[in-house]
Design a protein around this motif. Sequence first.
Motif, PDB file in Angstrom:
ATOM      1  N   ALA A 177      27.919  -1.786  -0.340  1.00 47.85           N
ATOM      2  CA  ALA A 177      26.574  -1.352  -0.713  1.00 47.85           C
ATOM      3  C   ALA A 177      26.490   0.136  -0.465  1.00 47.85           C
ATOM      4  N   ILE A 178      25.771   0.838  -1.305  1.00 45.21           N
ATOM      5  CA  ILE A 178      25.549   2.266  -1.115  1.00 45.21           C
ATOM      6  C   ILE A 178      24.275   2.430  -0.300  1.00 45.21           C
ATOM      7  N   ILE A 179      24.421   3.059   0.869  1.00 45.53           N
ATOM      8  CA  ILE A 179      23.305   3.232   1.800  1.00 45.53           C
ATOM      9  C   ILE A 179      22.912   4.704   1.814  1.00 45.53           C
ATOM     10  N   ASN A 180      21.666   4.996   1.525  1.00 49.09           N
ATOM     11  CA  ASN A 180      21.199   6.378   1.658  1.00 49.09           C
ATOM     12  C   ASN A 180      19.792   6.419   2.243  1.00 49.09           C
ATOM     13  N   PHE A 181      19.376   7.611   2.669  1.00 49.73           N
ATOM     14  CA  PHE A 181      18.099   7.737   3.373  1.00 49.73           C
ATOM     15  C   PHE A 181      17.279   8.887   2.782  1.00 49.73           C
ATOM     16  N   PRO A 182      16.357   8.588   1.877  1.00 50.49           N
ATOM     17  CA  PRO A 182      15.523   9.635   1.284  1.00 50.49           C
ATOM     18  C   PRO A 182      14.307   9.987   2.142  1.00 50.49           C
ATOM     19  N   ASN A 183      13.862  11.217   1.979  1.00 50.39           N
ATOM     20  CA  ASN A 183      12.651  11.698   2.634  1.00 50.39           C
ATOM     21  C   ASN A 183      11.554  11.860   1.587  1.00 50.39           C
ATOM     22  N   PRO A 184      10.479  11.085   1.671  1.00 52.68           N
ATOM     23  CA  PRO A 184       9.397  11.227   0.684  1.00 52.68           C
ATOM     24  C   PRO A 184       8.548  12.473   0.908  1.00 52.68           C
ATOM     25  N   GLY A 185       8.700  13.098   2.079  1.00 52.32           N
ATOM     26  CA  GLY A 185       7.879  14.255   2.401  1.00 52.32           C
ATOM     27  C   GLY A 185       6.560  13.849   3.027  1.00 52.32           C
ATOM     28  N   MET A 186       5.772  14.839   3.338  1.00 53.96           N
ATOM     29  CA  MET A 186       4.449  14.614   3.933  1.00 53.96           C
ATOM     30  C   MET A 186       3.497  14.165   2.828  1.00 53.96           C
ATOM     31  N   CYS A 187       3.003  12.933   2.934  1.00 53.99           N
ATOM     32  CA  CYS A 187       2.167  12.345   1.889  1.00 53.99           C
ATOM     33  C   CYS A 187       0.853  11.836   2.469  1.00 53.99           C
ATOM     34  N   TYR A 188      -0.206  11.970   1.713  1.00 49.86           N
ATOM     35  CA  TYR A 188      -1.474  11.386   2.141  1.00 49.86           C
ATOM     36  C   TYR A 188      -1.708  10.068   1.405  1.00 49.86           C
ATOM     37  N   GLY A 189      -2.563   9.246   2.007  1.00 43.59           N
ATOM     38  CA  GLY A 189      -2.875   7.954   1.406  1.00 43.59           C
ATOM     39  C   GLY A 189      -1.863   6.874   1.694  1.00 43.59           C
ATOM     40  N   THR A 190      -1.026   7.080   2.726  1.00 43.70           N
ATOM     41  CA  THR A 190       0.011   6.080   3.017  1.00 43.70           C
ATOM     42  C   THR A 190      -0.442   5.028   4.020  1.00 43.70           C
ATOM     43  N   GLY A 191      -1.450   5.343   4.817  1.00 46.33           N
ATOM     44  CA  GLY A 191      -1.888   4.414   5.851  1.00 46.33           C
ATOM     45  C   GLY A 191      -1.058   4.488   7.119  1.00 46.33           C
ATOM     46  N   LEU A 192      -0.064   5.385   7.166  1.00 45.86           N
ATOM     47  CA  LEU A 192       0.820   5.462   8.335  1.00 45.86           C
ATOM     48  C   LEU A 192       0.053   5.834   9.599  1.00 45.86           C
ATOM     49  N   ASN A 193      -0.915   6.737   9.465  1.00 41.83           N
ATOM     50  CA  ASN A 193      -1.659   7.207  10.636  1.00 41.83           C
ATOM     51  C   ASN A 193      -3.043   6.555  10.756  1.00 41.83           C
ATOM     52  N   LYS A 194      -3.172   5.333  10.283  1.00 38.59           N
ATOM     53  CA  LYS A 194      -4.481   4.682  10.262  1.00 38.59           C
ATOM     54  C   LYS A 194      -5.067   4.463  11.652  1.00 38.59           C
ATOM     55  N   GLU A 195      -4.211   4.374  12.682  1.00 35.90           N
ATOM     56  CA  GLU A 195      -4.726   4.178  14.036  1.00 35.90           C
ATOM     57  C   GLU A 195      -5.533   5.385  14.516  1.00 35.90           C
ATOM     58  N   ALA A 196      -5.296   6.545  13.886  1.00 39.87           N
ATOM     59  CA  ALA A 196      -6.003   7.757  14.291  1.00 39.87           C
ATOM     60  C   ALA A 196      -7.354   7.914  13.596  1.00 39.87           C
ATOM     61  N   ASP A 197      -7.668   7.019  12.669  1.00 41.22           N
ATOM     62  CA  ASP A 197      -8.953   7.098  11.965  1.00 41.22           C
ATOM     63  C   ASP A 197     -10.104   7.059  12.965  1.00 41.22           C
ATOM     64  N   THR A 203       0.842  -1.196   0.000  1.00 41.69           N
ATOM     65  CA  THR A 203       0.000   0.000   0.000  1.00 41.69           C
ATOM     66  C   THR A 203       0.876   1.244   0.000  1.00 41.69           C
ATOM     67  N   GLY A 204       0.278   2.394  -0.244  1.00 30.59           N
ATOM     68  CA  GLY A 204       0.935   3.684  -0.074  1.00 30.59           C
ATOM     69  C   GLY A 204       2.216   3.870  -0.869  1.00 30.59           C
ATOM     70  N   ILE A 205       3.200   4.469  -0.225  1.00 28.43           N
ATOM     71  CA  ILE A 205       4.458   4.823  -0.883  1.00 28.43           C
ATOM     72  C   ILE A 205       5.192   3.584  -1.385  1.00 28.43           C
ATOM     73  N   GLY A 206       5.178   2.499  -0.600  1.00 24.55           N
ATOM     74  CA  GLY A 206       5.862   1.276  -1.025  1.00 24.55           C
ATOM     75  C   GLY A 206       5.270   0.696  -2.287  1.00 24.55           C
ATOM     76  N   LEU A 207       3.960   0.710  -2.388  1.00 23.49           N
ATOM     77  CA  LEU A 207       3.283   0.197  -3.577  1.00 23.49           C
ATOM     78  C   LEU A 207       3.597   1.079  -4.786  1.00 23.49           C
ATOM     79  N   GLU A 208       3.548   2.396  -4.595  1.00 25.85           N
ATOM     80  CA  GLU A 208       3.823   3.322  -5.695  1.00 25.85           C
ATOM     81  C   GLU A 208       5.274   3.214  -6.158  1.00 25.85           C
ATOM     82  N   CYS A 209       6.193   3.054  -5.217  1.00 26.35           N
ATOM     83  CA  CYS A 209       7.596   2.880  -5.579  1.00 26.35           C
ATOM     84  C   CYS A 209       7.787   1.600  -6.387  1.00 26.35           C
TER      85      CYS A 209
END
Length: 344
Positions: free
Chosen positions: A236-256, A48-54
């Motif tokens: 291995a090349i290790i980096n840490f990207p920031n996707p930014g504030m996104c809606y539709g990710t399901g991250l805050n689903k507990e607050a629904d 779902t969300g960002i992982g699915l889109e990626c």
Amino acid sequence: MATFDLSPEARASTANFLKRQLFRSPPVVSRNDVDLAGKTAIVTGSNTGIGLECSCQLLGLGLSRLILAVRNEIKGEAAKKDLASGQVGETCIIEVWELNMSLYDSISKFVDRVKTLDRLDIVILNAGVAKLSLELNPHTGHEEVIQVNHLSTSLLAILLLPVFKDKNSPRQPGRLVIVSSDTAAWAAFKEKDSYPLLPAFDKPEFFNNQDRYATSRLVGQLFLSELAKRVPPTAAIINFPNPGMCYGTGLNKEADGTLLGVFLKISFRLLGRTSAVGARALTDAAVRHGDESHGQYLEDGKLNPLAPIAYTSRGERLAKIIWQETMDELEFAHVSDIIQELNR
């Protein structure tokens, strides 16, 4: 040493956050830029969300084999069906593998399975959680946000490193992309004066649902920057990207269904990006950056500074404490030996 367009404090400012959210976005990568034919990628939290889109974006770059690493295999199969239906022309092999980031044993078994792959080019560690209330992991006793977003992610990252080294050459190393967040720069991190540090996250008096996610990402930044110092980019090349504030990710689903949930949905709709736009940050980090990005934080396709505290003497001290306590926690998996072996 990396140089940045902005100071850590300027990048972490509210004004810069609003500018990023409203007027900037991660670059689009097309197959004219990058061709992933013949390559294999793993994306965690990809149903779902960002992982699915990626995952969808990697397929669009001609990826040959995609592994969806998910906690719920039924939801993973549904995501696989959606992704497969969108493929045109070449067909990528899409597989669903179980991975429960709350369980060390699940992580170890997952990596054992990864070792059987013919090749491993890209891994994107996207899975993460946010919690409304304190929840202790029944297997480790640690608070669940710190458990998943930091401890389990760190274990998975370290266990994958020798697999990357074994299946790639020093001239063409694999990419380990670990999702970060700009919220790390705003973390109150009330636990920072506690010693030992990790057990403090398990105490009710320190838990704040408005801050814990941000703090988990800050702890992750400090630990992973230490990890990158000890792991050569040839492994291995290790980096840490920031996707930014996104809606539709399901991250805050507990607050629904709560007032907080209503506030978050309105805020995210007003300022947030779509998951597809946020996912471009992950795709960009995986395919467009070389060893100059090793151990670096990426934002909208460019190297940017970590949270401001990372560049202070206090932050350096905290990073060393977090490194040692995390390595001690994960020593059952012989993580110290793994790191040493990578440098031989």
